[in-house]
Each structure stands twice: as C-alpha cells, then as structure tokens.
Design a protein around this motif. Sequence first.
Motif, PDB file in Angstrom:
ATOM      1  N   VAL A  26       0.698  -1.311  -0.048  1.00 18.04           N
ATOM      2  CA  VAL A  26      -0.128  -0.209  -0.065  1.00 18.04           C
ATOM      3  C   VAL A  26       0.846   1.070  -0.009  1.00 18.04           C
ATOM      4  O   VAL A  26       0.516   2.137  -0.559  1.00 18.04           O
ATOM      5  CB  VAL A  26      -1.199  -0.206   1.217  1.00 18.04           C
ATOM      6  CG1 VAL A  26      -0.381   0.404   2.466  1.00 18.04           C
ATOM      7  CG2 VAL A  26      -2.155   0.868   1.012  1.00 18.04           C
ATOM      8  N   HIS A  27       2.069   1.179   0.740  1.00 17.73           N
ATOM      9  CA  HIS A  27       2.599   2.431   0.847  1.00 17.73           C
ATOM     10  C   HIS A  27       3.502   2.471  -0.524  1.00 17.73           C
ATOM     11  O   HIS A  27       3.758   3.726  -1.141  1.00 17.73           O
ATOM     12  CB  HIS A  27       3.743   2.239   2.066  1.00 17.73           C
ATOM     13  CG  HIS A  27       2.941   2.592   3.260  1.00 17.73           C
ATOM     14  ND1 HIS A  27       2.204   3.499   3.555  1.00 17.73           N
ATOM     15  CD2 HIS A  27       2.720   1.731   4.204  1.00 17.73           C
ATOM     16  CE1 HIS A  27       1.570   3.327   4.817  1.00 17.73           C
ATOM     17  NE2 HIS A  27       1.941   2.317   5.350  1.00 17.73           N
ATOM     18  N   ALA A  28       4.229   1.342  -1.068  1.00 17.22           N
ATOM     19  CA  ALA A  28       4.586   1.569  -2.311  1.00 17.22           C
ATOM     20  C   ALA A  28       3.706   2.153  -3.632  1.00 17.22           C
ATOM     21  O   ALA A  28       4.306   3.272  -4.156  1.00 17.22           O
ATOM     22  CB  ALA A  28       5.129   0.203  -2.893  1.00 17.22           C
ATOM     23  N   LEU A  29       2.677   1.615  -3.382  1.00 21.28           N
ATOM     24  CA  LEU A  29       1.667   2.279  -4.472  1.00 21.28           C
ATOM     25  C   LEU A  29       1.296   3.596  -4.228  1.00 21.28           C
ATOM     26  O   LEU A  29       1.293   4.621  -5.198  1.00 21.28           O
ATOM     27  CB  LEU A  29       0.384   1.450  -4.219  1.00 21.28           C
ATOM     28  CG  LEU A  29       0.235  -0.034  -4.810  1.00 21.28           C
ATOM     29  CD1 LEU A  29      -1.043  -0.619  -4.618  1.00 21.28           C
ATOM     30  CD2 LEU A  29       0.775  -0.038  -6.365  1.00 21.28           C
ATOM     31  N   ARG A  30       1.030   4.007  -2.880  1.00 21.84           N
ATOM     32  CA  ARG A  30       0.718   5.522  -2.577  1.00 21.84           C
ATOM     33  C   ARG A  30       1.663   6.489  -2.621  1.00 21.84           C
ATOM     34  O   ARG A  30       1.939   7.328  -3.253  1.00 21.84           O
ATOM     35  CB  ARG A  30       0.259   5.442  -1.300  1.00 21.84           C
ATOM     36  CG  ARG A  30      -1.491   4.777  -1.198  1.00 21.84           C
ATOM     37  CD  ARG A  30      -2.070   5.053   0.132  1.00 21.84           C
ATOM     38  NE  ARG A  30      -2.017   6.337   0.664  1.00 21.84           N
ATOM     39  CZ  ARG A  30      -3.160   7.193   0.331  1.00 21.84           C
ATOM     40  NH1 ARG A  30      -4.221   6.727  -0.452  1.00 21.84           N
ATOM     41  NH2 ARG A  30      -3.154   8.462   0.784  1.00 21.84           N
ATOM     42  N   ASP A  31       2.893   6.016  -1.803  1.00 27.01           N
ATOM     43  CA  ASP A  31       4.062   6.948  -1.646  1.00 27.01           C
ATOM     44  C   ASP A  31       5.015   6.981  -2.661  1.00 27.01           C
ATOM     45  O   ASP A  31       5.460   7.892  -3.111  1.00 27.01           O
ATOM     46  CB  ASP A  31       4.886   6.514  -0.318  1.00 27.01           C
ATOM     47  CG  ASP A  31       3.703   6.429   0.778  1.00 27.01           C
ATOM     48  OD1 ASP A  31       2.915   7.298   0.568  1.00 27.01           O
ATOM     49  OD2 ASP A  31       4.126   5.909   1.909  1.00 27.01           O
ATOM     50  N   CYS A  47     -10.477  -3.862   7.429  1.00 28.66           N
ATOM     51  CA  CYS A  47     -11.335  -2.929   6.877  1.00 28.66           C
ATOM     52  C   CYS A  47     -11.253  -3.154   5.477  1.00 28.66           C
ATOM     53  O   CYS A  47     -12.552  -2.807   4.683  1.00 28.66           O
ATOM     54  CB  CYS A  47     -11.067  -1.540   7.131  1.00 28.66           C
ATOM     55  SG  CYS A  47      -9.780  -0.684   6.345  1.00 28.66           S
ATOM     56  N   GLY A  48     -10.356  -3.407   4.608  1.00 24.02           N
ATOM     57  CA  GLY A  48     -10.468  -3.683   3.229  1.00 24.02           C
ATOM     58  C   GLY A  48     -10.139  -2.278   2.277  1.00 24.02           C
ATOM     59  O   GLY A  48     -10.500  -2.680   1.201  1.00 24.02           O
ATOM     60  N   ALA A  49     -10.098  -1.222   2.928  1.00 28.66           N
ATOM     61  CA  ALA A  49     -10.081  -0.017   1.849  1.00 28.66           C
ATOM     62  C   ALA A  49      -8.570   0.135   1.346  1.00 28.66           C
ATOM     63  O   ALA A  49      -8.665   0.571   0.404  1.00 28.66           O
ATOM     64  CB  ALA A  49      -9.735   1.258   3.119  1.00 28.66           C
ATOM     65  N   CYS A  50      -7.618  -1.080   1.459  1.00 21.35           N
ATOM     66  CA  CYS A  50      -6.499  -1.104   0.730  1.00 21.35           C
ATOM     67  C   CYS A  50      -6.404  -2.075  -0.357  1.00 21.35           C
ATOM     68  O   CYS A  50      -5.505  -2.420  -0.923  1.00 21.35           O
ATOM     69  CB  CYS A  50      -5.297  -1.300   1.982  1.00 21.35           C
ATOM     70  SG  CYS A  50      -5.614  -3.039   2.386  1.00 21.35           S
ATOM     71  N   THR A  51      -7.567  -2.677  -0.570  1.00 22.62           N
ATOM     72  CA  THR A  51      -7.575  -3.602  -1.455  1.00 22.62           C
ATOM     73  C   THR A  51      -7.385  -3.285  -3.002  1.00 22.62           C
ATOM     74  O   THR A  51      -8.010  -2.403  -3.567  1.00 22.62           O
ATOM     75  CB  THR A  51      -9.182  -4.458  -1.507  1.00 22.62           C
ATOM     76  OG1 THR A  51      -9.475  -4.851  -0.001  1.00 22.62           O
ATOM     77  CG2 THR A  51      -9.178  -5.707  -2.344  1.00 22.62           C
ATOM     78  N   VAL A  52      -6.574  -4.054  -3.411  1.00 24.38           N
ATOM     79  CA  VAL A  52      -6.151  -4.157  -4.897  1.00 24.38           C
ATOM     80  C   VAL A  52      -6.107  -5.609  -5.426  1.00 24.38           C
ATOM     81  O   VAL A  52      -6.407  -6.576  -4.737  1.00 24.38           O
ATOM     82  CB  VAL A  52      -4.743  -3.600  -5.152  1.00 24.38           C
ATOM     83  CG1 VAL A  52      -4.661  -1.977  -4.477  1.00 24.38           C
ATOM     84  CG2 VAL A  52      -3.569  -4.479  -4.362  1.00 24.38           C
ATOM     85  N   LEU A  53      -6.078  -5.796  -6.770  1.00 25.95           N
ATOM     86  CA  LEU A  53      -5.815  -6.911  -7.327  1.00 25.95           C
ATOM     87  C   LEU A  53      -4.289  -7.103  -7.568  1.00 25.95           C
ATOM     88  O   LEU A  53      -3.513  -6.347  -7.980  1.00 25.95           O
ATOM     89  CB  LEU A  53      -6.526  -6.875  -8.612  1.00 25.95           C
ATOM     90  CG  LEU A  53      -7.801  -7.015  -8.599  1.00 25.95           C
ATOM     91  CD1 LEU A  53      -8.517  -7.121 -10.096  1.00 25.95           C
ATOM     92  CD2 LEU A  53      -8.692  -7.794  -7.655  1.00 25.95           C
ATOM     93  N   GLU A  57      -5.924 -11.344  -8.298  1.00 22.67           N
ATOM     94  CA  GLU A  57      -6.794 -11.951  -7.261  1.00 22.67           C
ATOM     95  C   GLU A  57      -6.979 -10.520  -6.185  1.00 22.67           C
ATOM     96  O   GLU A  57      -5.885  -9.837  -6.048  1.00 22.67           O
ATOM     97  CB  GLU A  57      -5.964 -13.005  -6.349  1.00 22.67           C
ATOM     98  CG  GLU A  57      -5.935 -14.211  -7.262  1.00 22.67           C
ATOM     99  CD  GLU A  57      -7.333 -14.899  -7.419  1.00 22.67           C
ATOM    100  OE1 GLU A  57      -8.249 -14.569  -6.435  1.00 22.67           O
ATOM    101  OE2 GLU A  57      -7.500 -15.553  -8.473  1.00 22.67           O
ATOM    102  N   ALA A  58      -7.853 -10.498  -5.464  1.00 26.75           N
ATOM    103  CA  ALA A  58      -8.168  -9.298  -4.345  1.00 26.75           C
ATOM    104  C   ALA A  58      -7.175  -9.595  -3.255  1.00 26.75           C
ATOM    105  O   ALA A  58      -7.269 -10.921  -2.690  1.00 26.75           O
ATOM    106  CB  ALA A  58      -9.355  -9.144  -4.051  1.00 26.75           C
ATOM    107  N   VAL A  59      -6.615  -8.613  -2.826  1.00 23.03           N
ATOM    108  CA  VAL A  59      -5.616  -8.805  -1.747  1.00 23.03           C
ATOM    109  C   VAL A  59      -5.650  -7.288  -0.950  1.00 23.03           C
ATOM    110  O   VAL A  59      -5.871  -6.450  -1.369  1.00 23.03           O
ATOM    111  CB  VAL A  59      -4.097  -9.372  -2.095  1.00 23.03           C
ATOM    112  CG1 VAL A  59      -4.019 -10.371  -2.810  1.00 23.03           C
ATOM    113  CG2 VAL A  59      -3.618  -7.864  -2.832  1.00 23.03           C
ATOM    114  N   LYS A  60      -5.235  -7.683   0.350  1.00 27.29           N
ATOM    115  CA  LYS A  60      -5.408  -6.271   1.266  1.00 27.29           C
ATOM    116  C   LYS A  60      -3.864  -5.733   1.174  1.00 27.29           C
ATOM    117  O   LYS A  60      -2.997  -6.617   1.699  1.00 27.29           O
ATOM    118  CB  LYS A  60      -5.944  -6.643   2.619  1.00 27.29           C
ATOM    119  CG  LYS A  60      -7.203  -6.790   2.494  1.00 27.29           C
ATOM    120  CD  LYS A  60      -8.261  -7.088   3.559  1.00 27.29           C
ATOM    121  CE  LYS A  60      -9.562  -7.623   3.517  1.00 27.29           C
ATOM    122  NZ  LYS A  60     -10.381  -7.810   4.707  1.00 27.29           N
TER     123      LYS A  60
END
Length: 167
Positions: A26-31, A47-53, A57-60
């Motif tokens: 999530v930090h690599a993607l955002r930051d 919470c799942g707010a960070c879900t990507v494929l 496949e869906a992953v948190k």
Amino acid sequence: MTTHDITLTVNGTAHDLTVESRTLLVHALRDDLGHTGTNVGCETSMCGACTVLVDDEAVKSCTLLAVACDGSEVQTVESLVDGGELHPLQEAFAQEHGLQCGFCTPGMLMTSLDLLAHDSDPSREEIREALEGNLCRCTGYQNIVNAVESAAQTMRAATDGGDRGGD
C-alpha cells in the motif's frame, strides 16, 4: 536498512522501485507511485480499504510486503476509468448510492471486480460473502450489494452485446 530492487506492473505500466524490506505494498503504491486511490485504513487487513488486485486476485495491500509482489501485475482503483469513461461498477455505486464518504469505496470496487471476474452472476448472498472483509461505516451494505448486482447485470449485457463490459 536493507533495500530491494523490485518491478511492479501497476495498471499496465512497469515500474522499477527500490524499497525497504518492511515497505508494505500500500505504501509503495501510494508513496512511491502516487496511486492514492488505494487507502490506508486499519493497517491490520480488517477494513479492506487497501484492497487491490495482485495477479488478478483481490488482496489487502496493507499487510502485504512490496518485495513479495516483485514481478507481479497490480491493479488499483485508478485502472477502472477507461478514457474518461467510468467502469460499470463505478457507475452502479453512484446510481445505487453505494457510497457516501468514499473512503471504503476503492476497496469495495476492487473486491467486487474480483468477484465479478470469477462469477458474472453472483447471488445477493454471494456478493455479501465476497464483501465481508470490507467495512463501511457510512452506508449500510444494502446499497453496496444493490450496486454490485446492478453492475453485474450491466457487465453481462455489455458482454453479450460486445461492448466494454468488464475491462
């Protein structure tokens, strides 16, 4: 600190990154890559707010190390817009009032995209089961389930008619 050179293909574009061993996806993607549609919520995968494929496949992404994704294909919520045209899931979430503050929406959309990639005609119960790892504090889930059901119908009709569908 130990660093690693990795390659992530995000939304179709390859990126070479140098990340610390502890860097979460999530930090690599955002930051590092600026894909801020992927939200940091609980940081515990609840919470799942960070879900990507990742590799379809869906992953948190808040509990997944970026180095573990080296060489992977990652799809974020930003990939859903095609040439300015909203994806049927995005349209349905708006039409069915499946969002309010929008914080959980990227994760809901990506989880729903994964569901519909595997089952183009899920039952309402199957939709609820797929989304049980995604929390929403604002809407109540009825409108979200309605939105996924509506999008599934639109995507099936588009596929039958040869349109964009589930791109």
